[in-house]
Every structure is written in structure tokens, then in C-alpha cells.
Design a protein around this motif. Sequence first.
Motif, PDB file in Angstrom:
ATOM      1  N   ALA A  63       0.824  -1.213   0.000  1.00 23.07           N
ATOM      2  CA  ALA A  63       0.000   0.000   0.000  1.00 23.07           C
ATOM      3  C   ALA A  63       0.856   1.259   0.000  1.00 23.07           C
ATOM      4  O   ALA A  63       0.510   2.253   0.619  1.00 23.07           O
ATOM      5  N   GLN A  64       1.978   1.202  -0.688  1.00 25.42           N
ATOM      6  CA  GLN A  64       2.881   2.350  -0.733  1.00 25.42           C
ATOM      7  C   GLN A  64       2.337   3.396  -1.697  1.00 25.42           C
ATOM      8  O   GLN A  64       1.750   3.072  -2.719  1.00 25.42           O
ATOM      9  N   PRO A  65       2.525   4.669  -1.357  1.00 26.07           N
ATOM     10  CA  PRO A  65       2.052   5.730  -2.251  1.00 26.07           C
ATOM     11  C   PRO A  65       2.819   5.705  -3.567  1.00 26.07           C
ATOM     12  O   PRO A  65       3.979   5.308  -3.611  1.00 26.07           O
ATOM     13  N   THR A  66       2.147   6.116  -4.635  1.00 26.69           N
ATOM     14  CA  THR A  66       2.786   6.139  -5.948  1.00 26.69           C
ATOM     15  C   THR A  66       3.778   7.284  -6.067  1.00 26.69           C
ATOM     16  O   THR A  66       4.693   7.233  -6.854  1.00 26.69           O
ATOM     17  N   GLU A  67       3.589   8.340  -5.280  1.00 29.49           N
ATOM     18  CA  GLU A  67       4.546   9.440  -5.251  1.00 29.49           C
ATOM     19  C   GLU A  67       4.922   9.697  -3.799  1.00 29.49           C
ATOM     20  O   GLU A  67       4.196   9.319  -2.887  1.00 29.49           O
ATOM     21  N   ALA A  68       6.053  10.316  -3.598  1.00 30.83           N
ATOM     22  CA  ALA A  68       6.534  10.578  -2.239  1.00 30.83           C
ATOM     23  C   ALA A  68       5.548  11.486  -1.516  1.00 30.83           C
ATOM     24  O   ALA A  68       5.104  12.492  -2.079  1.00 30.83           O
ATOM     25  N   PRO A  69       5.184  11.148  -0.297  1.00 29.58           N
ATOM     26  CA  PRO A  69       4.250  11.994   0.442  1.00 29.58           C
ATOM     27  C   PRO A  69       4.906  13.326   0.794  1.00 29.58           C
ATOM     28  O   PRO A  69       6.103  13.396   1.049  1.00 29.58           O
ATOM     29  N   SER A  70       4.103  14.376   0.775  1.00 29.28           N
ATOM     30  CA  SER A  70       4.628  15.685   1.147  1.00 29.28           C
ATOM     31  C   SER A  70       4.731  15.735   2.657  1.00 29.28           C
ATOM     32  O   SER A  70       3.895  15.213   3.373  1.00 29.28           O
ATOM     33  N   LYS A  71       5.801  16.366   3.107  1.00 25.88           N
ATOM     34  CA  LYS A  71       5.977  16.478   4.560  1.00 25.88           C
ATOM     35  C   LYS A  71       5.114  17.623   5.040  1.00 25.88           C
ATOM     36  O   LYS A  71       5.359  18.772   4.726  1.00 25.88           O
ATOM     37  N   GLN A  72       4.104  17.267   5.793  1.00 25.88           N
ATOM     38  CA  GLN A  72       3.220  18.263   6.367  1.00 25.88           C
ATOM     39  C   GLN A  72       3.493  18.325   7.857  1.00 25.88           C
ATOM     40  O   GLN A  72       3.955  17.361   8.448  1.00 25.88           O
ATOM     41  N   THR A  73       3.173  19.459   8.433  1.00 22.29           N
ATOM     42  CA  THR A  73       3.284  19.545   9.878  1.00 22.29           C
ATOM     43  C   THR A  73       2.210  18.655  10.463  1.00 22.29           C
ATOM     44  O   THR A  73       1.028  18.822  10.144  1.00 22.29           O
ATOM     45  N   PRO A  74       2.592  17.657  11.271  1.00 21.73           N
ATOM     46  CA  PRO A  74       1.585  16.756  11.793  1.00 21.73           C
ATOM     47  C   PRO A  74       0.617  17.490  12.702  1.00 21.73           C
ATOM     48  O   PRO A  74       0.996  18.368  13.456  1.00 21.73           O
ATOM     49  N   THR A  75      -0.654  17.136  12.570  1.00 25.73           N
ATOM     50  CA  THR A  75      -1.657  17.715  13.441  1.00 25.73           C
ATOM     51  C   THR A  75      -1.583  17.011  14.777  1.00 25.73           C
ATOM     52  O   THR A  75      -1.379  15.806  14.839  1.00 25.73           O
ATOM     53  N   PRO A  76      -1.715  17.755  15.870  1.00 24.60           N
ATOM     54  CA  PRO A  76      -1.636  17.108  17.174  1.00 24.60           C
ATOM     55  C   PRO A  76      -2.766  16.099  17.333  1.00 24.60           C
ATOM     56  O   PRO A  76      -3.885  16.338  16.892  1.00 24.60           O
ATOM     57  N   THR A  77      -2.425  14.989  17.930  1.00 21.23           N
ATOM     58  CA  THR A  77      -3.428  13.963  18.171  1.00 21.23           C
ATOM     59  C   THR A  77      -3.750  13.942  19.649  1.00 21.23           C
ATOM     60  O   THR A  77      -2.904  14.244  20.485  1.00 21.23           O
TER      61      THR A  77
END
Length: 200
Positions: A54-68
Amino acid sequence: MPLTPRRGARLRQTAAAAALLALTVTACGTEHAGQQQAQSAPPRPSFAPRPKCAQPTEAPSKQTPTPTPTADAATGTPHEGNSDDRPPNYADNHAYRMAGELSPDKRAKGEASAERIRYELEKAQREGDVSKKRITAALAHLGCGKEHGVYIWDALYSVHTGDVCVSGHVTKEELTISVHGAYAEPQPGTGPCVENRGGH
């Protein structure tokens, strides 16, 4: 008192023991070249990494993670309030139920994999078939199989993508998806992504 052979042997043994003790004590706290580097290296898992799916076809963009929200150690569900009213050894006693932490990079990869899994599961929902067989086929379409810890029971599904766990529930009306680390001691017989419901 004259030195006898027996007394001489005992004296040599005592002297040897004292010398060994002195060497041991003086060696405490000393570092040899290269030791500090070995100690500061990050720990490596004691198991072979899982194959990827289930790997993405393109590199994921680095986003600032939302606090959980903070997760309850016993149930893995978010909780409100202060945990100070718990016994002091609560965390130790429930450590086996804790999911591993994810680096921002792994979380980004996991979110991208989760979107691919969501797409396949939504197709199954639109078809009106969320049976174990259909969900297994949806995950297999992404290359996820038994070697990825795929576990499906009732409406629960979980899979290890080689980077993270993606788990949730799927019914004809509802689809939930969660990205998290593998459990230190998962529920026996389920794969690395199902929280252990037992006790120690």
C-alpha cells in the motif's frame, strides 16, 4: 610462622583475588575509544522488517503533523483529563498495550498509505460488499497479504504497510481509518497492529 606449601598457595590465591578485584573496580566508568558511538546509536529492532505494501505512488509531502489527542494506555482511545490519579506503576503495567511512536516521516508515509487503503475500502462499500473475503481482496489489490499482518475480524481490519499500521472498522455505512505504530505485544494470533486485550 614459617611459610608452608599449603599456606603459600592460599596466600597466592588471596593475592590473585585482590588483584582481580582491584582491576574490576578501577575499570568501572572508563570508556574505550568507539564505545560512546556504539552506545549512542539508535536501537535496532530485534525482528526483520516487514515487506512493504500500500505504498504511495509518489513521495508523500511532509506536512506539519496535526496534534493527536492523548491515548488511554489501557484502551488506546483518547481520554480527557489528568492521568495523575492512576497508580504510579500504571504505565509499566500497560506498556504491552502501547503502540510504537511514529516519526513525522513515517506518519506522512502512513497517511499516504491510509489514503490508498481508504480508496479500496470505499470501493467495497459502494459495491455493498464488506465481507471478510472482499476486504481481504481490497487489501491484496494493494499488495497487502498475510506477510503484512493483515487481520480482519467482524468489522475490524488491520495491516502493517512495512512502515506503519493502518487499522479501523469498515461496514456498509461506516469507514474509520487510523495510522499508528505496531504494538509491543499485539493480541496473539492477529498481527502487529491489533491492541492486546489481555492482561499481564
